[in-house]
Design an enzyme around this catalytic site. Sequence first.
Site, short mmCIF file in Angstrom:
data_model
loop_
_atom_site.label_atom_id
_atom_site.label_comp_id
_atom_site.label_asym_id
_atom_site.label_seq_id
_atom_site.Cartn_x
_atom_site.Cartn_y
_atom_site.Cartn_z
N ASP A 13 0.81 -1.22 0.00
CA ASP A 13 0.00 0.00 0.00
C ASP A 13 0.85 1.28 0.00
OD1 ASP A 13 -2.25 -1.62 0.08
OD2 ASP A 13 -2.30 -1.60 2.28
N LYS A 16 1.97 2.16 -5.04
CA LYS A 16 2.51 1.60 -6.29
C LYS A 16 1.57 1.89 -7.46
CE LYS A 16 2.48 -2.44 -4.32
NZ LYS A 16 2.13 -2.05 -2.95
N GLY A 40 -4.60 -4.21 -3.82
CA GLY A 40 -5.58 -3.18 -4.14
C GLY A 40 -4.78 -1.95 -4.54
N HIS A 41 -4.73 -1.65 -5.81
CA HIS A 41 -3.93 -0.52 -6.29
C HIS A 41 -4.88 0.59 -6.72
CE1 HIS A 41 -0.29 -3.37 -7.18
NE2 HIS A 41 -0.68 -3.38 -5.93
N GLN A 228 2.01 -6.06 -3.18
CA GLN A 228 2.45 -6.21 -1.79
C GLN A 228 3.75 -5.40 -1.57
OE1 GLN A 228 1.33 -9.43 -3.50
NE2 GLN A 228 -0.57 -8.50 -2.86
P1 GDP Z 1 -0.73 0.37 -3.55
O1 GDP Z 1 -1.35 -0.90 -3.07
O2 GDP Z 1 0.74 0.43 -3.29
O3 GDP Z 1 -1.07 0.69 -4.97
O4 GDP Z 1 -1.37 1.53 -2.65
P2 GDP Z 1 -2.93 1.68 -2.28
O5 GDP Z 1 -3.67 2.16 -3.46
O6 GDP Z 1 -3.43 0.46 -1.59
O7 GDP Z 1 -2.84 2.77 -1.14
C1 GDP Z 1 -2.28 4.03 -1.35
C2 GDP Z 1 -3.34 5.10 -1.06
O8 GDP Z 1 -2.71 6.35 -0.96
C3 GDP Z 1 -4.38 5.24 -2.16
O9 GDP Z 1 -5.59 5.62 -1.58
C4 GDP Z 1 -3.80 6.37 -3.03
O10 GDP Z 1 -4.82 7.07 -3.74
C5 GDP Z 1 -3.19 7.25 -1.96
N1 GDP Z 1 -2.02 8.03 -2.36
C6 GDP Z 1 -1.00 7.69 -3.20
N2 GDP Z 1 -0.05 8.65 -3.21
C7 GDP Z 1 -0.48 9.61 -2.35
C8 GDP Z 1 0.08 10.84 -1.91
O11 GDP Z 1 1.17 11.25 -2.26
N3 GDP Z 1 -0.66 11.56 -0.99
C9 GDP Z 1 -1.87 11.13 -0.53
N4 GDP Z 1 -2.51 11.88 0.35
N5 GDP Z 1 -2.42 9.98 -0.94
C10 GDP Z 1 -1.72 9.22 -1.82
P1 IMO Z 2 -0.89 -4.12 -2.26
O1 IMO Z 2 -0.42 -4.68 -3.59
C1 IMO Z 2 -1.00 -4.55 2.08
C2 IMO Z 2 -1.06 -8.65 3.68
C3 IMO Z 2 -2.33 -9.08 4.39
C4 IMO Z 2 -1.74 -10.05 5.39
C5 IMO Z 2 -0.65 -10.74 4.59
C6 IMO Z 2 -1.06 -12.07 3.98
O2 IMO Z 2 -2.18 -3.42 -2.33
O3 IMO Z 2 0.21 -3.34 -1.62
P2 IMO Z 2 -2.64 -12.68 1.91
O4 IMO Z 2 -4.09 -12.39 1.66
O5 IMO Z 2 -1.72 -12.18 0.88
O6 IMO Z 2 -2.40 -14.14 2.22
O7 IMO Z 2 -2.31 -11.91 3.29
O8 IMO Z 2 -0.29 -9.83 3.56
N1 IMO Z 2 -1.27 -8.12 2.30
C7 IMO Z 2 -1.20 -6.82 1.97
N2 IMO Z 2 -1.04 -5.72 2.74
N3 IMO Z 2 -1.07 -4.43 0.75
C8 IMO Z 2 -1.21 -5.51 -0.04
O9 IMO Z 2 -1.19 -5.45 -1.39
C9 IMO Z 2 -1.33 -6.79 0.58
N4 IMO Z 2 -1.49 -8.04 0.11
C10 IMO Z 2 -1.44 -8.85 1.18
O10 IMO Z 2 -2.96 -7.98 5.01
O11 IMO Z 2 -1.13 -9.36 6.45
MG MG Z 3 -2.90 -1.57 -1.85
#
Ligand code: GDP
Ligand code: IMO
Ligand code: MG
Length: 431
Positions: A13, A16, A40-41, A228
């Site tokens: 999270d 990416k 979840g991207h 991840q």
């Molecule tokens: P990922 O799994 O690495 O793609 O990240 P996620 O989408 O799960 O979580 C990142 C969250 O931070 C999302 O809600 C993005 O919209 C948000 N985000 C990304 N970059 C920034 C930033 O620079 N500032 C803020 N406030 N939010 C950001």
């Molecule tokens: P993105 O790509 C954050 C965590 C789960 C749990 C562990 C194992 O959005 O960054 P799983 O369902 O993979 O067997 O769970 O890994 N986890 C993540 N945490 N971002 C993710 O993906 C994750 N994918 C798995 O919360 O601790």
């Molecule tokens: Mg994510």
Amino acid sequence: MPGVAIVGAQWGDEGKGKIVDLLTEGADLVARYAGGPNAGHTLVIPNGRGGHDKIVVRLVPSGILWPDTVCVLGSGMVVDPLALSKELDELVAKGLWREGDRRLVLSDRAHMILPFHLLVDGLREKGQFAVGTTKRGIGPAYEDKARRNGVHLGALRDLARMERHVARALDAWTPALQAMGEKVPTPKEVVAAIEPVAARLVPLLGEGSLVVDEAIRAGKRVIFEGAQGTLLDIDHGTYPYVTSSSATSGGACTGIGVGPTAIRRVVGITKAYTTRVGGGPFPTELLDEMGERLRTAGGEFGAVTGRPRRCGWLDLPGLRYARRVNGLTDLIITKLDVLTGLSSIEFCVAYDTPDGRVRDLPLNTLDRAKPVYERLPGWSERIDHARSIGDLPANARAYVERIAAEVGVPLAMVSVGPQREATIRLRDLFA
Ligand code: GDP
Ligand code: IMO
Ligand code: MG
């Protein structure tokens, strides 16, 4: 031309999705190499009405919003055909993908997540050895792959053959399902559950490795999209509180089917602080008001499960470790804007362990290690309009420059908001 790998430098999270989407403007192909719908991207894009829309992709690469970009789901992934079909419904409804459009390539040898994988994952999470998974069937699907009982996505081409492969997988799960008091489905039932989406997915099946190799050899711009993060990697993470795949940059090679020479830059994404979802050690976690403040300001709730993310200060030994195991060439810091308004910012520079003070991440004793903090003064000005490093308040700039110096990797970008434009670009990653 070798490609650019984007990897999470923390526990996932890190942002990416935003960065891959942004970089895709100048790219021809995005290949996701690991994980499944546990990812979840989040992509935030202009909606043409002066505002922004938010899209969360789980299986489909984050390059999908750019109409000419080929998106490959690599063989290192585990793909739930039903979840993928739902994701495609959303993309079709938003006009982002047309039915049958072959710019989406599903690797034949990606493994299928089947309904009994979800069942086992969910049941285990109710027990005393829960990991805090996303309950998407990830672990059990990779278990089948490792014990050579898995079902390839390519089996969708021939459902009679698929039924035989499902029977093999079910045979291995039967004792466990029975011990948990569950009815064991028949192979026919499993195939019948997947059959409705087979005709839609079969035309998209292909040889992902070949598609990526051809793009690289033709001088195209290729992005390897990680899911991840480093500390969730099956080999290099905080085992057993990890996912079941290779999230680090090595996974880009094995998960696509290319050699290390196909990658020339490895870009680590880190937040300006740290978050983690699920169980496991997190030494810099803040269980006080400050943690709550980061969670609220950063909107730190899981994109997949909605779970509140655990929040804490930045962990520099953790990032140095990410540099080492991924071979990072570039660093991108996201969510710097979330720290606006704090009078001071703390960050972990070392750990006190039974063996003394260490600058390296003490992975094997992380649950007993005590972080050593330093602090820098904060800033109060909004920074989401910053587009160059000089636009940042001096204290914000000092913080990001300190991070890059401590990790020993140059900064490529600083993200100051979820939108594409809220980005300070310092290096052209395709140059
Ligand atoms: P990922 O799994 O690495 O793609 O990240 P996620 O989408 O799960 O979580 C990142 C969250 O931070 C999302 O809600 C993005 O919209 C948000 N985000 C990304 N970059 C920034 C930033 O620079 N500032 C803020 N406030 N939010 C950001
Ligand atoms: P993105 O790509 C954050 C965590 C789960 C749990 C562990 C194992 O959005 O960054 P799983 O369902 O993979 O067997 O769970 O890994 N986890 C993540 N945490 N971002 C993710 O993906 C994750 N994918 C798995 O919360 O601790
Ligand atoms: Mg994510």
